[in-house]
Design an enzyme around this catalytic site. Structure first.
Site, short mmCIF file in Angstrom:
data_model
loop_
_atom_site.label_atom_id
_atom_site.label_comp_id
_atom_site.label_asym_id
_atom_site.label_seq_id
_atom_site.Cartn_x
_atom_site.Cartn_y
_atom_site.Cartn_z
N ARG A 49 0.81 -1.23 0.00
CA ARG A 49 0.00 0.00 0.00
C ARG A 49 0.84 1.28 0.00
O ARG A 49 0.50 2.23 -0.70
CB ARG A 49 -1.04 -0.04 1.11
CG ARG A 49 -0.56 0.06 2.51
CD ARG A 49 -1.37 -0.80 3.46
NE ARG A 49 -0.82 -2.16 3.39
CZ ARG A 49 -1.55 -3.24 3.28
NH1 ARG A 49 -2.84 -3.17 3.27
NH2 ARG A 49 -0.97 -4.42 3.20
N THR A 50 1.93 1.30 0.76
CA THR A 50 2.69 2.55 0.84
C THR A 50 3.33 2.87 -0.51
O THR A 50 3.23 3.99 -1.02
CB THR A 50 3.77 2.46 1.95
OG1 THR A 50 3.14 2.09 3.17
CG2 THR A 50 4.47 3.79 2.15
N LYS A 77 26.13 -4.07 -7.11
CA LYS A 77 27.52 -4.08 -7.60
C LYS A 77 28.42 -3.28 -6.67
O LYS A 77 29.54 -2.92 -7.03
CB LYS A 77 27.58 -3.43 -9.00
CG LYS A 77 26.77 -4.12 -10.06
CD LYS A 77 26.97 -3.37 -11.38
CE LYS A 77 26.06 -3.86 -12.47
NZ LYS A 77 26.11 -2.95 -13.63
N ARG A 99 12.02 3.59 1.86
CA ARG A 99 11.70 2.68 2.97
C ARG A 99 12.94 1.83 3.21
O ARG A 99 13.53 1.29 2.26
CB ARG A 99 10.51 1.79 2.63
CG ARG A 99 10.39 0.63 3.62
CD ARG A 99 9.10 -0.10 3.51
NE ARG A 99 7.99 0.70 4.00
CZ ARG A 99 6.77 0.23 4.21
NH1 ARG A 99 6.50 -1.03 3.97
NH2 ARG A 99 5.81 1.01 4.65
N HIS A 129 7.18 6.24 10.80
CA HIS A 129 6.41 6.07 9.56
C HIS A 129 5.46 7.27 9.48
O HIS A 129 4.25 7.15 9.66
CB HIS A 129 5.64 4.75 9.63
CG HIS A 129 5.13 4.25 8.30
ND1 HIS A 129 5.12 5.02 7.16
CD2 HIS A 129 4.63 3.04 7.96
CE1 HIS A 129 4.62 4.29 6.17
NE2 HIS A 129 4.32 3.09 6.62
C1 NCD Z 1 3.32 -0.98 8.16
C2 NCD Z 1 4.80 -0.83 7.89
O1 NCD Z 1 5.35 -1.36 6.93
O2 NCD Z 1 5.37 -0.11 8.68
N1 NCD Z 1 2.53 -1.07 7.05
C3 NCD Z 1 2.26 0.04 6.31
O3 NCD Z 1 3.14 0.76 5.90
N2 NCD Z 1 0.98 0.32 6.06
C4 NCD Z 1 3.03 -1.92 9.24
C5 NCD Z 1 3.50 -3.34 9.17
O4 NCD Z 1 4.36 -3.72 8.39
O5 NCD Z 1 2.99 -4.12 9.96
#
Ligand code: NCD
Length: 296
Positions: A49-50, A77, A99, A129
């Site tokens: 989703r993100t 590399k 991320r 987050h």
């Molecule tokens: C979360 C994450 O990756 O921090 N999910 C998200 O981004 N909606 C929570 C999780 O991984 O449980």
């Protein structure tokens, strides 16, 4: 706004402006366009989703999007991550959405990034987050206009949850009512800058207006922190029966991904009190608001 790394860097007014702007985008029929701008997604950890919502948010704003396949990039590399950012900036990328499993990595990369590059933290280790917390608060405010007086219960592995940490910081900034973290002792936070913690689900949920449950993050647990999942379920799962501890009009939230049958039952996840899919929906508009705030 130069970067979006942590909610601690935002003011009260900046948060309210982002939420108001996201709501405008949600209800608008036309959106502003930034056709010469480019966003790159760099996800060193899995995401559905993100990552997709950043891509859709940028496309809704008329931008180009590059999804860097980090597993096949030149980092394999030996190229350093900071050089990946410089490489992308040299090709005209304006925003890098990062991320990473290492806490602090988006900030480290932002600090060494070229002047014209903006960095968004899409989740770093167990640290923060910010975009998730903003979309969560947007969702709460949509349902509960009396948000300064709410009881918000967050259930699960709080200690390792970047979602819980950023939500806590945002609740503190906005003075959002009473925040209660619920979970087994070993998963509760060691420091408590805002809110309180309890190991009792019935006490934590009693009279709650908002109940957020978190995924059991098997990959983040250290040796000795593993719990018997059936025991966890018995004590902390969100079921029709345990949800009844909260107010009858309480909303149910989960940042996803869901582990159905572990932390949440199907009839709660898909039930009338669930806002889980609305969180996902709102995520696109909140990310549009964040991207725009970086560009203007
Ligand atoms: C979360 C994450 O990756 O921090 N999910 C998200 O981004 N909606 C929570 C999780 O991984 O449980």
């Amino acid at each position: 706004m130069k970067h979006c790394l942590d909610v601690n860097e935002l003011s009260y007014d900046a948060v309210i402006r982002l939420i108001e702007r996201a709501l405008v985008f949600k209800h608008a029929t036309v959106w502003p366009a930034y056709p010469r701008k480019i966003l790159a997604n760099l996800f060193y950890e899995n995401s559905t989703r993100t990552r997709v919502s950043f891509e859709l948010a940028a496309k809704h704003l008329g931008m180009s999007v590059v999804n860097v396949d980090v597993a096949r990039s030149s980092e394999q590399k030996g190229e350093q991550q900071a050089d990946t950012i410089k490489t992308l900036a040299s090709m005209g990328v304006d925003i890098a959405v990062i991320r990473h499993s290492e806490a602090g990595m988006p900030k480290t990369l932002a600090d060494s990034a070229p002047q014209n590059m903006h960095v968004i933290n899409a989740g770093d280790g167990a640290h923060a987050h910010p975009t998730q917390a903003l979309l969560d608060v947007m969702t709460i405010m949509e349902h509960k206009p009396q948000w300064p007086d709410l009881k918000i219960a967050v259930v699960g592995d709080i200690r390792h949850s970047r979602v819980a940490h950023s939500l806590q910081a945002l609740c503190q900034l906005l003075k959002m009512g009473e925040l209660v973290f619920v979970g087994p002792e070993s998963w509760l936070p060691t420091a408590m800058p805002y809110g309180r913690a309890t190991t009792s689900l019935s006490e934590g949920l009693a009279g709650a207006d908002v109940v957020m449950t978190l995924r059991v993050q098997q990959e983040r647990l250290l040796a000795g922190e593993h719990l018997d999942l059936s025991r966890y379920r018995q004590d902390y799962a969100l079921t029709q029966a345990t949800l009844a501890y909260a107010k009858p009009d309480a909303i149910v939230m989960h940042p996803g991904p869901l582990n159905r049958g572990i932390e949440i039952d199907n009839d709660v996840a898909d039930g009338p009190q669930s806002c889980i899919w609305q969180q996902v929906h709102n995520g696109v508009f909140m990310r549009m608001a964040i991207i725009e705030a970086l560009l203007v």
